[in-house]
Design an enzyme around this catalytic site. Sequence first.
Site, PDB file in Angstrom:
ATOM      1  N   TYR A  90      15.869  20.957  -5.443  1.00  9.38           N
ATOM      2  CA  TYR A  90      14.428  20.740  -5.410  1.00  9.38           C
ATOM      3  C   TYR A  90      14.024  19.927  -4.193  1.00  9.38           C
ATOM      4  O   TYR A  90      13.018  20.227  -3.543  1.00  9.38           O
ATOM      5  CB  TYR A  90      13.956  20.070  -6.697  1.00  9.38           C
ATOM      6  CG  TYR A  90      14.309  20.852  -7.945  1.00  9.38           C
ATOM      7  CD1 TYR A  90      14.325  22.243  -7.959  1.00  9.38           C
ATOM      8  CD2 TYR A  90      14.655  20.191  -9.125  1.00  9.38           C
ATOM      9  CE1 TYR A  90      14.662  22.949  -9.100  1.00  9.38           C
ATOM     10  CE2 TYR A  90      14.991  20.904 -10.269  1.00  9.38           C
ATOM     11  CZ  TYR A  90      14.998  22.280 -10.251  1.00  9.38           C
ATOM     12  OH  TYR A  90      15.331  22.979 -11.373  1.00  9.38           O
ATOM     13  N   GLU A 106      10.452  19.120 -14.138  1.00  7.09           N
ATOM     14  CA  GLU A 106      11.150  18.067 -14.874  1.00  7.09           C
ATOM     15  C   GLU A 106      12.628  18.404 -14.843  1.00  7.09           C
ATOM     16  O   GLU A 106      13.013  19.539 -15.119  1.00  7.09           O
ATOM     17  CB  GLU A 106      10.641  17.973 -16.308  1.00  7.09           C
ATOM     18  CG  GLU A 106       9.274  17.345 -16.377  1.00  7.09           C
ATOM     19  CD  GLU A 106       8.461  17.825 -17.556  1.00  7.09           C
ATOM     20  OE1 GLU A 106       8.875  18.791 -18.224  1.00  7.09           O
ATOM     21  OE2 GLU A 106       7.386  17.255 -17.784  1.00  7.09           O
TER      22      GLU A 106
END
Length: 175
Positions: free
Chosen positions: A142, A130
Amino acid sequence: MLIIDAATSDDALRLLEIEQESILPPWTHESLLSEICNKDTFFAVARCLNDGDQKSKDSAAQYDIRAAKTAAHFRIGIIGFVVLRKMGDDGELLQIAVDKDARRAGLADMLMGKALQYARNHRLQSIFIEVRRSNMAAIALYEKHGASALRIRKDYYTDPVEDAIMMRITTKEYS
Protein backbone atom coordinates in the site's frame (compact mmCIF):
# COMPACT_ATOMS: atom_id res chain seq x y z
CA MET A 1 -0.35 -16.17 -19.72
CA LEU A 2 -1.98 -13.94 -17.14
CA ILE A 3 -4.99 -11.69 -17.62
CA ILE A 4 -6.87 -9.48 -15.20
CA ASP A 5 -10.59 -9.29 -15.75
CA ALA A 6 -13.92 -9.00 -13.93
CA ALA A 7 -14.96 -11.67 -11.46
CA THR A 8 -18.13 -13.62 -12.20
CA SER A 9 -20.41 -15.67 -9.98
CA ASP A 10 -18.84 -18.79 -11.54
CA ASP A 11 -15.55 -17.76 -9.90
CA ALA A 12 -16.91 -17.71 -6.34
CA LEU A 13 -15.79 -21.16 -5.20
CA ARG A 14 -12.17 -20.60 -6.30
CA LEU A 15 -12.22 -17.10 -4.76
CA LEU A 16 -13.41 -18.64 -1.51
CA GLU A 17 -10.42 -21.04 -1.54
CA ILE A 18 -7.96 -18.16 -1.91
CA GLU A 19 -9.91 -16.19 0.68
CA GLN A 20 -9.70 -18.97 3.25
CA GLU A 21 -5.93 -19.34 2.91
CA SER A 22 -5.27 -15.59 2.91
CA ILE A 23 -7.66 -13.61 5.07
CA LEU A 24 -8.79 -13.95 8.67
CA PRO A 25 -11.66 -14.19 9.15
CA PRO A 26 -12.60 -15.14 5.57
CA TRP A 27 -15.73 -13.92 3.86
CA THR A 28 -18.58 -16.31 3.22
CA HIS A 29 -19.63 -17.57 -0.20
CA GLU A 30 -22.68 -15.29 0.02
CA SER A 31 -20.53 -12.25 0.83
CA LEU A 32 -18.32 -12.91 -2.18
CA LEU A 33 -21.32 -13.29 -4.48
CA SER A 34 -22.84 -10.10 -3.11
CA GLU A 35 -19.70 -8.10 -3.93
CA ILE A 36 -19.35 -9.67 -7.38
CA CYS A 37 -22.91 -8.55 -8.18
CA ASN A 38 -22.66 -5.10 -6.53
CA LYS A 39 -22.64 -2.39 -9.21
CA ASP A 40 -20.52 -0.17 -6.96
CA THR A 41 -17.80 -2.79 -6.51
CA PHE A 42 -14.75 -3.33 -8.68
CA PHE A 43 -14.00 -7.04 -8.31
CA ALA A 44 -11.15 -8.19 -10.54
CA VAL A 45 -9.38 -11.52 -10.75
CA ALA A 46 -5.96 -12.56 -12.04
CA ARG A 47 -6.38 -15.60 -14.26
CA CYS A 48 -3.54 -17.83 -15.37
CA LEU A 49 -4.49 -19.27 -18.75
CA ASN A 50 -3.11 -21.74 -21.23
CA ASP A 51 -1.50 -19.95 -24.17
CA GLY A 52 -4.13 -21.48 -26.46
CA ASP A 53 -7.10 -20.28 -24.40
CA GLN A 54 -9.43 -18.12 -26.51
CA LYS A 55 -10.02 -15.74 -23.62
CA SER A 56 -6.30 -14.92 -23.55
CA LYS A 57 -6.37 -14.04 -27.25
CA ASP A 58 -9.41 -11.79 -26.82
CA SER A 59 -8.23 -9.97 -23.71
CA ALA A 60 -6.58 -6.59 -23.91
CA ALA A 61 -5.28 -6.92 -20.33
CA GLN A 62 -2.44 -9.41 -20.65
CA TYR A 63 0.51 -9.43 -18.26
CA ASP A 64 3.82 -11.14 -17.90
CA ILE A 65 4.31 -12.68 -14.49
CA ARG A 66 7.38 -11.11 -12.95
CA ALA A 67 10.20 -12.51 -10.84
CA ALA A 68 11.65 -15.97 -11.41
CA LYS A 69 8.27 -17.65 -11.51
CA THR A 70 6.50 -18.27 -14.81
CA ALA A 71 2.94 -19.13 -15.68
CA ALA A 72 3.97 -22.79 -15.95
CA HIS A 73 4.59 -22.84 -12.19
CA PHE A 74 1.06 -21.67 -11.37
CA ARG A 75 -2.16 -23.63 -11.50
CA ILE A 76 -4.39 -22.71 -14.42
CA GLY A 77 -7.29 -20.56 -13.27
CA ILE A 78 -7.74 -17.77 -10.77
CA ILE A 79 -4.63 -17.02 -8.73
CA GLY A 80 -5.58 -13.71 -7.13
CA PHE A 81 -8.20 -11.01 -6.75
CA VAL A 82 -8.88 -7.46 -5.63
CA VAL A 83 -12.11 -5.91 -4.31
CA LEU A 84 -12.65 -2.14 -4.23
CA ARG A 85 -16.02 -0.63 -3.34
CA LYS A 86 -17.03 2.81 -4.56
CA MET A 87 -18.61 4.99 -1.88
CA GLY A 88 -19.50 8.42 -3.24
CA ASP A 89 -16.29 10.22 -4.20
CA ASP A 90 -14.09 7.70 -2.37
CA GLY A 91 -13.38 4.01 -2.40
CA GLU A 92 -12.58 1.35 0.15
CA LEU A 93 -10.16 -1.43 -0.65
CA LEU A 94 -11.99 -4.38 0.86
CA GLN A 95 -9.58 -7.17 -0.06
CA ILE A 96 -6.60 -8.15 -2.09
CA ALA A 97 -5.42 -11.75 -2.01
CA VAL A 98 -3.11 -14.04 -3.97
CA ASP A 99 -2.95 -17.84 -4.02
CA LYS A 100 -0.25 -18.97 -1.57
CA ASP A 101 1.72 -20.69 -4.36
CA ALA A 102 1.68 -17.57 -6.55
CA ARG A 103 2.93 -15.04 -4.00
CA ARG A 104 6.09 -12.99 -4.43
CA ALA A 105 5.63 -12.71 -8.21
CA GLY A 106 4.18 -9.20 -8.36
CA LEU A 107 0.53 -10.21 -8.67
CA ALA A 108 -0.72 -8.14 -5.73
CA ASP A 109 1.13 -5.15 -7.20
CA MET A 110 -0.61 -5.66 -10.56
CA LEU A 111 -4.02 -6.08 -8.93
CA MET A 112 -3.47 -2.97 -6.84
CA GLY A 113 -2.54 -1.08 -10.00
CA LYS A 114 -5.79 -2.15 -11.66
CA ALA A 115 -7.79 -1.03 -8.61
CA LEU A 116 -6.08 2.38 -8.70
CA GLN A 117 -6.76 2.65 -12.43
CA TYR A 118 -10.44 1.95 -11.75
CA ALA A 119 -10.44 4.59 -8.99
CA ARG A 120 -8.96 7.21 -11.30
CA ASN A 121 -11.30 6.29 -14.17
CA HIS A 122 -14.26 6.70 -11.82
CA ARG A 123 -12.87 9.95 -10.38
CA LEU A 124 -12.53 8.60 -6.85
CA GLN A 125 -10.53 11.04 -4.79
CA SER A 126 -9.25 8.69 -2.10
CA ILE A 127 -9.05 5.00 -1.34
CA PHE A 128 -9.29 3.94 2.28
CA ILE A 129 -7.69 0.72 3.54
CA GLU A 130 -7.70 -1.13 6.85
CA VAL A 131 -4.83 -3.53 7.36
CA ARG A 132 -3.65 -5.71 10.24
CA ARG A 133 -0.79 -4.03 12.05
CA SER A 134 1.32 -7.20 11.64
CA ASN A 135 0.75 -7.52 7.88
CA MET A 136 4.01 -5.93 6.80
CA ALA A 137 3.81 -7.21 3.21
CA ALA A 138 0.42 -5.55 2.69
CA ILE A 139 1.53 -2.33 4.37
CA ALA A 140 4.60 -2.19 2.09
CA LEU A 141 2.39 -2.79 -0.96
CA TYR A 142 0.00 0.00 0.00
CA GLU A 143 2.84 2.40 0.78
CA LYS A 144 4.41 1.60 -2.61
CA HIS A 145 1.16 2.79 -4.17
CA GLY A 146 1.12 6.01 -2.16
CA ALA A 147 -0.80 5.05 0.98
CA SER A 148 -0.16 6.82 4.23
CA ALA A 149 -1.31 5.87 7.72
CA LEU A 150 -4.16 7.90 9.18
CA ARG A 151 -4.77 6.27 12.55
CA ILE A 152 -4.86 3.03 14.53
CA ARG A 153 -8.10 1.19 15.24
CA LYS A 154 -7.54 -0.63 18.51
CA ASP A 155 -8.57 -4.33 18.53
CA TYR A 156 -10.32 -3.90 15.17
CA TYR A 157 -9.63 -7.45 13.98
CA THR A 158 -10.72 -10.67 15.64
CA ASP A 159 -9.44 -14.21 15.24
CA PRO A 160 -6.84 -13.18 16.42
CA VAL A 161 -7.52 -9.83 18.02
CA GLU A 162 -5.26 -7.19 16.50
CA ASP A 163 -5.13 -3.47 15.82
CA ALA A 164 -5.79 -2.16 12.32
CA ILE A 165 -3.91 0.61 10.61
CA MET A 166 -6.28 2.87 8.68
CA MET A 167 -4.54 4.08 5.51
CA ARG A 168 -5.45 6.36 2.64
CA ILE A 169 -4.30 6.70 -0.94
CA THR A 170 -5.11 9.99 -2.59
CA THR A 171 -5.45 9.38 -6.32
CA LYS A 172 -2.86 11.40 -8.24
CA GLU A 173 -5.36 13.19 -10.48
CA TYR A 174 -7.07 14.77 -7.49
CA SER A 175 -4.26 15.29 -5.00
